[in-house]
Design an enzyme around this catalytic site. Structure first.
Site, PDB file in Angstrom:
ATOM      1  CB  SER A 185      -4.789  -6.318   4.699  1.00  0.00           C
ATOM      2  OG  SER A 185      -4.336  -5.065   4.229  1.00  0.00           O
TER       3      SER A 185
ATOM      4  CE  LYS B  82     -12.563  -6.808   2.670  1.00  0.00           C
ATOM      5  NZ  LYS B  82     -11.269  -6.275   2.221  1.00  0.00           N
TER       6      LYS B  82
ATOM      7  CG  HIS C 234      -1.933  -0.994   1.334  1.00  0.00           C
ATOM      8  ND1 HIS C 234      -2.085  -1.794   2.453  1.00  0.00           N
ATOM      9  CD2 HIS C 234      -2.902  -1.376   0.468  1.00  0.00           C
ATOM     10  CE1 HIS C 234      -3.104  -2.615   2.261  1.00  0.00           C
ATOM     11  NE2 HIS C 234      -3.610  -2.388   1.062  1.00  0.00           N
TER      12      HIS C 234
ATOM     13  NE  ARG D 208      -3.252  -7.912  -4.111  1.00  0.00           N
ATOM     14  CZ  ARG D 208      -4.072  -8.305  -3.181  1.00  0.00           C
ATOM     15  NH1 ARG D 208      -3.621  -8.505  -1.975  1.00  0.00           N
ATOM     16  NH2 ARG D 208      -5.338  -8.506  -3.412  1.00  0.00           N
TER      17      ARG D 208
END
Length: 162
Positions: A129, A42, A18, A91
């Site tokens: 994460s 979440k 990040h 990514r």
């Protein structure tokens, strides 16, 4: 007119991947607002306030980076901040399908707002994460994949949960 970009995410926790995207975005845009979103889907480990604080500490050397948080639609937040660009890190190819859908709906809702995709540095392409939290849960060293302040915060969180 200044170019204002928003880099949205849950940042639970912020990783060096990040930070790489934020730093590179700050080199391209006049101002980057890192916007921590409250994702109702979440259950975060860190509160919004903790994530904002961790990001503030991790980006303190980037003068054109501001940390904020928001609820609701990203496009509404963008309009409120007079921002014209969304920064998103990719990514892997697997990220692209979701990000393309998000960019398409954002373009429909905010025709004047562009999405700026940045490929993650290869050093961080495996990072998420979720992976960081999983590794930290077992007391493994995460100091080379998260900012120092985050490594300390993770250690403290997991000491209190075991």
């Amino acid at each position: 007119m200044a170019s204002i970009a928003v880099c949205p995410g849950s940042f639970d926790p912020v990783t060096l991947g990040h930070i790489d995207i934020i730093t590179r975005g700050a080199a391209v845009f006049d101002k980057v607002i890192v916007a921590v979103l409250h994702n109702r889907n979440k259950q975060p480990m860190f509160s919004i306030e903790e994530r904002v604080s961790l990001l503030q500490e991790a980006t303190k050397d980037l003068p054109n980076v501001e940390i904020d948080s928001f609820n609701g639609l990203l496009i509404e937040y963008m309009k409120e901040k007079n921002a014209n660009t969304i920064i998103r890190g990719l990514r892997a190819v697997s990220d692209f399908e979701y990000e393309m859908q998000a960019a398409s709906i954002n373009k429909k809702l905010g025709p004047n707002i562009e999405t700026f995709f940045m490929m993650t540095n290869n050093h961080y392409s495996y990072l998420s994460s979720s992976i960081v939290k999983e590794v930290a849960k077992y007391n493994a060293d995460v100091s080379d994949i998260v900012p120092e302040v985050v490594a300390k915060a993770l250690k403290e969180k997991f000491q209190h949960t075991t």
